[in-house]
Scaffold this motif. Structure first.
Motif, PDB file in Angstrom:
ATOM      1  N   SER A 170       0.839  -1.195   0.000  1.00  0.00           N
ATOM      2  CA  SER A 170       0.000   0.000   0.000  1.00  0.00           C
ATOM      3  C   SER A 170       0.877   1.250   0.000  1.00  0.00           C
ATOM      4  N   ASP A 171       0.352   2.324  -0.610  1.00  0.00           N
ATOM      5  CA  ASP A 171       1.035   3.630  -0.649  1.00  0.00           C
ATOM      6  C   ASP A 171       2.449   3.489  -1.207  1.00  0.00           C
ATOM      7  N   LEU A 172       2.510   3.070  -2.475  1.00  0.00           N
ATOM      8  CA  LEU A 172       3.795   2.828  -3.114  1.00  0.00           C
ATOM      9  C   LEU A 172       4.274   4.079  -3.848  1.00  0.00           C
ATOM     10  N   PHE A 173       5.582   4.353  -3.715  1.00  0.00           N
ATOM     11  CA  PHE A 173       6.225   5.432  -4.464  1.00  0.00           C
ATOM     12  C   PHE A 173       7.478   4.871  -5.120  1.00  0.00           C
ATOM     13  N   ILE A 174       7.648   5.151  -6.427  1.00  0.00           N
ATOM     14  CA  ILE A 174       8.825   4.706  -7.170  1.00  0.00           C
ATOM     15  C   ILE A 174       9.414   5.916  -7.884  1.00  0.00           C
ATOM     16  N   SER A 175      10.693   6.162  -7.657  1.00  0.00           N
ATOM     17  CA  SER A 175      11.428   7.204  -8.379  1.00  0.00           C
ATOM     18  C   SER A 175      12.457   6.521  -9.270  1.00  0.00           C
ATOM     19  N   ASP A 176      12.268   6.635 -10.588  1.00  0.00           N
ATOM     20  CA  ASP A 176      13.117   5.950 -11.555  1.00  0.00           C
ATOM     21  C   ASP A 176      13.860   6.989 -12.397  1.00  0.00           C
ATOM     22  N   GLN A 177      15.166   7.129 -12.130  1.00  0.00           N
ATOM     23  CA  GLN A 177      15.997   8.074 -12.874  1.00  0.00           C
ATOM     24  C   GLN A 177      17.109   7.347 -13.637  1.00  0.00           C
ATOM     25  N   ARG A 178      16.899   6.091 -13.939  1.00  0.00           N
ATOM     26  CA  ARG A 178      17.929   5.316 -14.632  1.00  0.00           C
ATOM     27  C   ARG A 178      18.083   5.735 -16.079  1.00  0.00           C
ATOM     28  N   ASP A 179      17.017   6.204 -16.699  1.00  0.00           N
ATOM     29  CA  ASP A 179      17.086   6.706 -18.069  1.00  0.00           C
ATOM     30  C   ASP A 179      17.599   8.140 -18.038  1.00  0.00           C
ATOM     31  N   PRO A 180      18.745   8.442 -18.643  1.00  0.00           N
ATOM     32  CA  PRO A 180      19.288   9.804 -18.570  1.00  0.00           C
ATOM     33  C   PRO A 180      18.429  10.838 -19.282  1.00  0.00           C
ATOM     34  N   ALA A 181      17.465  10.387 -20.097  1.00  0.00           N
ATOM     35  CA  ALA A 181      16.658  11.339 -20.857  1.00  0.00           C
ATOM     36  C   ALA A 181      15.368  11.717 -20.155  1.00  0.00           C
ATOM     37  N   VAL A 182      14.893  10.884 -19.240  1.00  0.00           N
ATOM     38  CA  VAL A 182      13.588  11.148 -18.634  1.00  0.00           C
ATOM     39  C   VAL A 182      13.583  10.653 -17.188  1.00  0.00           C
ATOM     40  N   ASP A 183      12.922  11.437 -16.334  1.00  0.00           N
ATOM     41  CA  ASP A 183      12.714  11.045 -14.939  1.00  0.00           C
ATOM     42  C   ASP A 183      11.272  10.595 -14.767  1.00  0.00           C
ATOM     43  N   LEU A 184      11.087   9.436 -14.113  1.00  0.00           N
ATOM     44  CA  LEU A 184       9.759   8.878 -13.915  1.00  0.00           C
ATOM     45  C   LEU A 184       9.486   8.737 -12.418  1.00  0.00           C
ATOM     46  N   ASN A 185       8.302   9.175 -11.993  1.00  0.00           N
ATOM     47  CA  ASN A 185       7.856   9.025 -10.617  1.00  0.00           C
ATOM     48  C   ASN A 185       6.479   8.370 -10.610  1.00  0.00           C
ATOM     49  N   TYR A 186       6.361   7.241  -9.894  1.00  0.00           N
ATOM     50  CA  TYR A 186       5.100   6.513  -9.826  1.00  0.00           C
ATOM     51  C   TYR A 186       4.508   6.671  -8.425  1.00  0.00           C
ATOM     52  N   PHE A 187       3.214   6.898  -8.396  1.00  0.00           N
ATOM     53  CA  PHE A 187       2.464   6.935  -7.141  1.00  0.00           C
ATOM     54  C   PHE A 187       1.283   5.979  -7.285  1.00  0.00           C
ATOM     55  N   ALA A 188       1.073   5.123  -6.299  1.00  0.00           N
ATOM     56  CA  ALA A 188      -0.047   4.179  -6.351  1.00  0.00           C
ATOM     57  C   ALA A 188      -0.559   3.934  -4.937  1.00  0.00           C
ATOM     58  N   LYS A 189      -1.891   3.925  -4.818  1.00  0.00           N
ATOM     59  CA  LYS A 189      -2.491   3.655  -3.515  1.00  0.00           C
ATOM     60  C   LYS A 189      -2.280   2.204  -3.091  1.00  0.00           C
ATOM     61  N   GLU A 190      -2.196   1.322  -4.086  1.00  0.00           N
ATOM     62  CA  GLU A 190      -2.001  -0.091  -3.784  1.00  0.00           C
ATOM     63  C   GLU A 190      -1.241  -0.747  -4.921  1.00  0.00           C
ATOM     64  N   ALA A 191      -0.455  -1.768  -4.593  1.00  0.00           N
ATOM     65  CA  ALA A 191       0.293  -2.526  -5.592  1.00  0.00           C
ATOM     66  C   ALA A 191       0.325  -3.985  -5.161  1.00  0.00           C
ATOM     67  N   GLN A 192       0.482  -4.846  -6.132  1.00  0.00           N
ATOM     68  CA  GLN A 192       0.514  -6.276  -5.849  1.00  0.00           C
ATOM     69  C   GLN A 192       1.533  -6.940  -6.754  1.00  0.00           C
ATOM     70  N   ILE A 193       2.304  -7.850  -6.175  1.00  0.00           N
ATOM     71  CA  ILE A 193       3.295  -8.605  -6.939  1.00  0.00           C
ATOM     72  C   ILE A 193       2.601  -9.801  -7.562  1.00  0.00           C
ATOM     73  N   ALA A 194       2.749  -9.945  -8.873  1.00  0.00           N
ATOM     74  CA  ALA A 194       2.057 -11.020  -9.580  1.00  0.00           C
ATOM     75  C   ALA A 194       2.987 -11.632 -10.618  1.00  0.00           C
ATOM     76  N   GLU A 195       2.643 -12.838 -11.064  1.00  0.00           N
ATOM     77  CA  GLU A 195       3.421 -13.554 -12.072  1.00  0.00           C
ATOM     78  C   GLU A 195       2.497 -13.931 -13.214  1.00  0.00           C
ATOM     79  N   ARG A 196       2.905 -13.558 -14.425  1.00  0.00           N
ATOM     80  CA  ARG A 196       2.112 -13.874 -15.618  1.00  0.00           C
ATOM     81  C   ARG A 196       3.055 -14.311 -16.729  1.00  0.00           C
ATOM     82  N   ASP A 197       2.769 -15.463 -17.314  1.00  0.00           N
ATOM     83  CA  ASP A 197       3.565 -16.006 -18.405  1.00  0.00           C
ATOM     84  C   ASP A 197       5.047 -16.108 -18.043  1.00  0.00           C
TER      85      ASP A 197
END
Length: 395
Positions: A170-197
């Motif tokens: 719950s209340d997940l925040f992700i700061s992704d600056q690995r790409d030198p061209a763009v900064d990405l910030n994710y905000f989510a009230k809830e997240a779940q780890i799942a496996e598909r294919d």
């Protein structure tokens, strides 16, 4: 060794092995409990976590071997005095070397064990431990997530969570600056780890994606109900720059790759790791000699064994703490590398002088004065609280 020397060595070894097992178990449990949340996800997670935690044991053992040596040696010498065996040895005209030799043999055995762990077993176990942590999957992702803290799980990738319940976040925040061209910030009230294919995903629910171009600062906000974050992107993309110095072999530390990013950014880390590996083996020998200094003299049954153990542990902790400080200083100035060897060698030299001069350090005036002070404080506290208890009982 003579029969008497083998007897003393056997008793000392038994006490040391018992102390080593207890110390390793205590420290290992503390380390494992820091990652206990992963066990709640599944049975396979518990098995993976147990295997990863087991890889900590060699490094933990190398750290506590010197303390196991001093505890075992002091305990064995105290037991010899308690059974009047040490007094009989002295009265029979036997040289002090009869007692010194088995304790030194234990110190050399501990030094050899630390050498093997530091240069052979330790790097392999450390590599297996961190590779287990890097194998990011539905079980291991929670190793990086501590509620309320910002965790850098990879360079320029920071995660923070409000709470973790198994595979639900719950209340997940992700700061992704690995790409030198763009900064990405994710905000989510809830997240779940799942496996598909066969792929692992972090499914984000009810959140926003903030995108900012580094070149011109242009920003955009995307509202989403569901978003899939590929956990495979958390795995290292380079081929070795993420490997820590503790995982590298001694030969790699001696002859580092000039193109190694870690060596280019932190050359002092290599010097520090080498200094630690080549100085750690000296501490078991220094601690064994220190045990002889504080507890090697014959005593009567009226003289307690507590001061010898207290003095032995106090000196051992002080010396090891000084060694840690010197190793930390190497990060700021590589010239401190020589001091990492001077600290244990100076202790060995001073202890050898005490043993040669047959100095009874535990019965010296400064030590007796300190012990008397503590005894006076204890008696004062006992009389004060004991008087209060007696008065309450009379009332």
């Amino acid at each position: 060794m003579s029969l008497l020397e083998r007897y003393i060595f056997r008793r000392t070894l038994i006490f040391s092995l018992a102390a080593l097992g207890a110390l390793v178990l205590i420290v290992w449990i503390v380390q494992a409990l820091q990652r206990v949340d992963i066990v709640r996800t599944s049975a396979s997670a518990a098995g993976n976590m147990f295997w990863i935690a087991m890889m900590l044991i060699p490094d933990l053992a190398a750290g506590v071997v010197p303390f196991a040596v001093v505890i075992g040696a002091v305990q064995a010498l105290n037991s010899l005095n308690a059974d009047s065996e040490r007094a009989v040895i002295a009265a029979s005209g036997a040289r002090n070397f009869v007692v010194v030799k088995p304790i030194l043999a234990l110190g050399f055995a501990g030094a050899l064990l630390v050498l093997v762990i530091s240069h052979v077993v330790g790097p392999i176990a450390q590599g297996a431990f961190y590779n287990g942590l890097r194998a990011v999957n539905a079980d291991a992702i929670t190793l990086f997530l501590t509620p309320g803290r910002f965790e850098e799980v990879q360079k320029k990738l920071v995660l923070s969570v409000g709470n973790v319940r198994g595979s639900t976040i719950s209340d997940l925040f992700i700061s992704d600056q690995r790409d030198p061209a763009v900064d990405l910030n994710y905000f989510a009230k809830e997240a779940q780890i799942a496996e598909r294919d066969g792929q692992k995903y972090l499914l984000l629910f009810d959140g926003q994606l903030h995108r900012r171009a580094v070149a011109n600062g242009a920003a955009s906000v995307i509202q989403f109900q569901t978003y899939a974050f590929d956990l495979a992107t958390l795995q290292p993309s380079d081929d070795g720059d993420w490997i820590r110095t503790s995982e590298r072999s001694t030969s790699e530390l001696f002859l580092p790759d000039p193109n190694d990013k870690l060596y280019q950014s932190k050359p002092a880390a290599y010097a520090k790791e080498l200094a630690q590996r080549f100085s750690d083996w000296l501490y078991p020998l220094a601690f064994a000699m220190w045990a002889l200094v504080v507890a090697g003299q014959p005593r009567t049954n009226r003289q307690g064994s507590g001061p010898a153990m207290a003095l032995g542990l106090a000196g051992a902790i002080t010396l090891k703490a000084l060694g840690f400080v010197v190793l930390a200083l190497i990060d700021t100035d590589i010239r401190w590398q020589a001091a990492a060897y001077v600290v244990p060698l100076a202790s060995i030299a001073s202890n050898a002088a005490f043993i040669w001069l047959n100095t009874n350090l535990a019965e010296s005036r400064p030590i007796l004065a300190v012990g008397g002070s503590f005894q006076s404080i204890g008696q004062s506290l006992a009389s004060r609280f004991g008087g209060r208890t007696a008065s309450r009982g009379a009332a």
